[in-house]
Design a protein around this motif. Structure first.
Motif, PDB file in Angstrom:
ATOM      1  N   THR A  88      -8.034 -27.700 -13.942  1.00 53.40           N
ATOM      2  CA  THR A  88      -8.185 -27.283 -12.550  1.00 53.40           C
ATOM      3  C   THR A  88      -7.785 -25.824 -12.447  1.00 53.40           C
ATOM      4  OG1 THR A  88      -5.924 -27.828 -11.968  1.00 53.40           O
ATOM      5  CG2 THR A  88      -7.578 -29.576 -11.687  1.00 53.40           C
ATOM      6  N   ARG A  89      -8.170 -25.205 -11.339  1.00 51.73           N
ATOM      7  CA  ARG A  89      -7.832 -23.784 -11.164  1.00 51.73           C
ATOM      8  C   ARG A  89      -6.342 -23.553 -11.307  1.00 51.73           C
ATOM      9  NH1 ARG A  89     -11.771 -20.851  -7.057  1.00 51.73           N
ATOM     10  NH2 ARG A  89     -10.174 -19.260  -7.240  1.00 51.73           N
ATOM     11  N   ALA A  90      -5.548 -24.498 -10.807  1.00 52.57           N
ATOM     12  CA  ALA A  90      -4.091 -24.317 -10.798  1.00 52.57           C
ATOM     13  C   ALA A  90      -3.509 -24.255 -12.210  1.00 52.57           C
ATOM     14  CB  ALA A  90      -3.434 -25.444 -10.010  1.00 52.57           C
ATOM     15  N   HIS A  91      -4.215 -24.803 -13.191  1.00 51.67           N
ATOM     16  CA  HIS A  91      -3.661 -24.862 -14.551  1.00 51.67           C
ATOM     17  C   HIS A  91      -4.254 -23.828 -15.502  1.00 51.67           C
ATOM     18  CE1 HIS A  91      -2.362 -28.780 -13.014  1.00 51.67           C
ATOM     19  NE2 HIS A  91      -1.377 -28.633 -13.885  1.00 51.67           N
ATOM     20  N   CYS A  92      -5.068 -22.937 -14.966  1.00 51.12           N
ATOM     21  CA  CYS A  92      -5.797 -22.015 -15.851  1.00 51.12           C
ATOM     22  C   CYS A  92      -4.880 -21.097 -16.664  1.00 51.12           C
ATOM     23  CB  CYS A  92      -6.798 -21.197 -15.046  1.00 51.12           C
ATOM     24  SG  CYS A  92      -8.246 -22.173 -14.602  1.00 51.12           S
ATOM     25  N   GLN A  93      -3.720 -20.751 -16.087  1.00 47.50           N
ATOM     26  CA  GLN A  93      -2.785 -19.894 -16.824  1.00 47.50           C
ATOM     27  C   GLN A  93      -2.261 -20.577 -18.093  1.00 47.50           C
ATOM     28  OE1 GLN A  93      -1.085 -16.847 -16.340  1.00 47.50           O
ATOM     29  NE2 GLN A  93      -2.573 -16.217 -14.799  1.00 47.50           N
ATOM     30  N   ASP A  94      -2.268 -21.915 -18.091  1.00 43.49           N
ATOM     31  CA  ASP A  94      -1.643 -22.648 -19.202  1.00 43.49           C
ATOM     32  C   ASP A  94      -2.565 -22.822 -20.406  1.00 43.49           C
ATOM     33  OD1 ASP A  94       0.406 -22.895 -17.371  1.00 43.49           O
ATOM     34  OD2 ASP A  94      -0.270 -24.855 -16.667  1.00 43.49           O
ATOM     35  N   VAL A  95      -3.789 -22.330 -20.289  1.00 37.40           N
ATOM     36  CA  VAL A  95      -4.744 -22.524 -21.385  1.00 37.40           C
ATOM     37  C   VAL A  95      -4.228 -21.886 -22.681  1.00 37.40           C
ATOM     38  CG1 VAL A  95      -7.083 -21.960 -22.174  1.00 37.40           C
ATOM     39  CG2 VAL A  95      -6.712 -22.796 -19.847  1.00 37.40           C
ATOM     40  N   LYS A  96      -3.470 -20.796 -22.515  1.00 40.77           N
ATOM     41  CA  LYS A  96      -2.885 -20.126 -23.679  1.00 40.77           C
ATOM     42  C   LYS A  96      -2.060 -21.111 -24.526  1.00 40.77           C
ATOM     43  CE  LYS A  96      -0.775 -15.688 -24.443  1.00 40.77           C
ATOM     44  NZ  LYS A  96      -0.442 -14.449 -23.817  1.00 40.77           N
ATOM     45  N   GLY A  97      -1.304 -21.989 -23.833  1.00 43.54           N
ATOM     46  CA  GLY A  97      -0.478 -22.985 -24.527  1.00 43.54           C
ATOM     47  C   GLY A  97      -1.326 -23.979 -25.314  1.00 43.54           C
ATOM     48  N   VAL A  98      -2.508 -24.284 -24.793  1.00 42.86           N
ATOM     49  CA  VAL A  98      -3.405 -25.208 -25.493  1.00 42.86           C
ATOM     50  C   VAL A  98      -3.818 -24.599 -26.833  1.00 42.86           C
ATOM     51  CG1 VAL A  98      -5.660 -26.330 -25.390  1.00 42.86           C
ATOM     52  CG2 VAL A  98      -4.256 -26.160 -23.321  1.00 42.86           C
ATOM     53  N   VAL A  99      -4.107 -23.304 -26.784  1.00 42.32           N
ATOM     54  CA  VAL A  99      -4.519 -22.621 -28.021  1.00 42.32           C
ATOM     55  C   VAL A  99      -3.379 -22.660 -29.035  1.00 42.32           C
ATOM     56  CG1 VAL A  99      -5.209 -20.389 -28.987  1.00 42.32           C
ATOM     57  CG2 VAL A  99      -6.190 -21.174 -26.816  1.00 42.32           C
ATOM     58  N   ALA A 100      -2.148 -22.454 -28.554  1.00 42.68           N
ATOM     59  CA  ALA A 100      -0.989 -22.510 -29.454  1.00 42.68           C
ATOM     60  C   ALA A 100      -0.862 -23.919 -30.054  1.00 42.68           C
ATOM     61  CB  ALA A 100       0.278 -22.130 -28.695  1.00 42.68           C
TER      62      ALA A 100
END
Ligand SMILES: Nc1nc2c(ncn2[C@@H]2O[C@H](COP(=O)(O)OP(=O)(O)O[C@H]3O[C@H](CO)[C@@H](O)[C@H](O)[C@@H]3O)[C@@H](O)[C@H]2O)c(=O)[nH]1
Length: 370
Positions: free
Chosen positions: A347-359
């Motif tokens: 969701t839009r609210a979680h877009c900042q956390d995508v970096k953590g997914v990559v990690a």
């Protein structure tokens, strides 16, 4: 290629430098180490962010454009920018962040012309109001010729922690630069509390990721804390093949930390406020907002092949790059990014956390997906 405009001779000492190496991790799975953000057309205009960056600089500097990129991306950059001369594409063996990249360009330009001015512009921003942009770059050049490092500053709209902050001081009179201001503090990526304070006091601007400075001055400012780096960069500029042996010894550091912060403390930094549309397209939420602003006004913003997206009462963003049909049904603020080997649903609210997914993927040994 757009011809230089009538005033280009006024900037005949200026070369645009475009460091193109940042991955844009928060735009995964579209942006990856193998195909970073700057190589993508994120606005649907038919030009990648890198191509659009060059397009907006050509009217100012003509052919004087130097791109610094990693060995992994050199072929893709050449394919996207067929007009760039071989000597103007500087290829680094490995990513060392923005300081070595811009510093190498400075060392090369200093050899071409001891008085050369460089304007370093991020490869992956979206910018509008190009007349205002051109005017502010010209003002920055006027100030840079007097020996300062000149930044362009954006009025902050929220307490961002992903940008540098520049404290605006008194207006030092510089002929030809009515909007330039002195600055005595540059703080790269402050914590949330500090960012809130800066926003409240109202005397800070965001660093737009653009630096205008004489090449020799940049190296002089860098020399104060990193004399070894300057020595190595000058050796590489004098003997380009030696980059293979020398590059690995350079520290990994950004231009913001290596030069902008200490130079501001030393009173060597100026800022030109930049009242043009500016977006660093940091994540999919900001991309959705950007697409909404640029006139794609249906509730669900679509990037990629629109024929493959069916929207039944949803809002948010779909990036359809996987060749599949994507259907959204009754979901608000959804973000779906479809690529051939990975799908992101958030969701839009979680877009900042995508970096953590990559990690997480890297921890799981799936670098092939990142
Ligand atoms: N060649 C090369 N270029 C690089 C490398 N690392 C970064 N770059 C390039 O340097 C520019 C800035 O790097 P980013 O990694 O995108 O910086 P940032 O974290 O977003 O922060 C910078 O930009 C903000 C505005 O977007 C600023 O607010 C902040 O102060 C800083 O200057 C981009 O064009 C990026 O592609 C590298 O190793 N090699």
């Amino acid at each position: 290629m757009a011809p230089p405009d009538e005033d280009a001779s006024e900037l005949s000492d200026v070369t645009a430098v475009i460091p193109a190496g940042g991955v844009g991790t928060r735009l995964w799975p579209l942006s990856r180490a193998s195909a970073p953000k700057f190589l993508h057309d994120l606005t649907g205009g038919g030009r990648s962010l890198l191509q659009a960056t060059v397009d907006r600089l050509r009217p100012l500097v003509g052919d004087r454009v130097v791109v610094v990129t990693g060995a992994r991306h050199a072929d893709a950059v050449r394919a996207q920018l067929p007009d760039i001369a071989a000597a103007d594409l500087l290829v680094e063996p490995s990513p060392r962040d923005s300081m070595p990249a811009v510093g190498l360009a400075a060392a090369v330009l200093e050899r071409r012309d001891p008085d050369a001015v460089l304007g370093s512009f991020a490869a992956d921003h979206v910018i509008g109001d190009l007349d205002v942009f051109a005017d502010r770059v010209r003002q920055a050049v006027h100030v840079a010729r007097t020996g300062s490092l000149v930044t362009l500053g954006i009025s902050p709209t929220y307490p961002a922690t992903g940008f540098g902050y520049i404290r605006v001081g008194d207006a030092r009179r510089v002929p030809g630069a009515p909007d330039a201001r002195h600055t005595d503090a540059f703080v790269e990526k402050p914590d949330a509390q500090t960012a809130r304070r800066y926003l409240e006091t109202g005397d800070h601007l965001w660093n737009a990721g653009m630096f205008v400075v004489r090449a020799a001055v940049l190296l002089e400012l860098l020399e104060a804390a990193h004399p070894d780096m300057v020595r190595e960069l000058r050796r590489i500029a004098a003997d380009p093949p030696s980059i293979e042996q020398r590059w690995g010894s350079l520290p990994r550091i950004s231009i913001d930390h290596a030069v902008a912060e200490p130079a501001a403390r030393a009173g060597r930094v100026a800022v030109v406020p930049a009242p043009f549309a500016w977006d660093d397209v940091g994540d999919f939420a900001s991309l959705a907002t950007l697409l909404a602003r640029t006139g794609q006004d249906e509730a669900l913003k679509v990037l990629g092949d629109r024929r493959l997206v069916v929207n039944e009462g949803s809002t948010g963003l779909v990036a359809a790059h996987g060749g599949r049909t994507v259907v959204t049904l009754g979901v608000d603020d959804v973000v779906v990014v479809d690529t051939p080997d990975a799908v992101l649903v958030t969701t839009r609210a979680h877009c900042q956390d995508v970096k953590g997914v990559v990690a997480t993927l890297q921890r799981l040994g799936r670098e092939d997906l990142t």
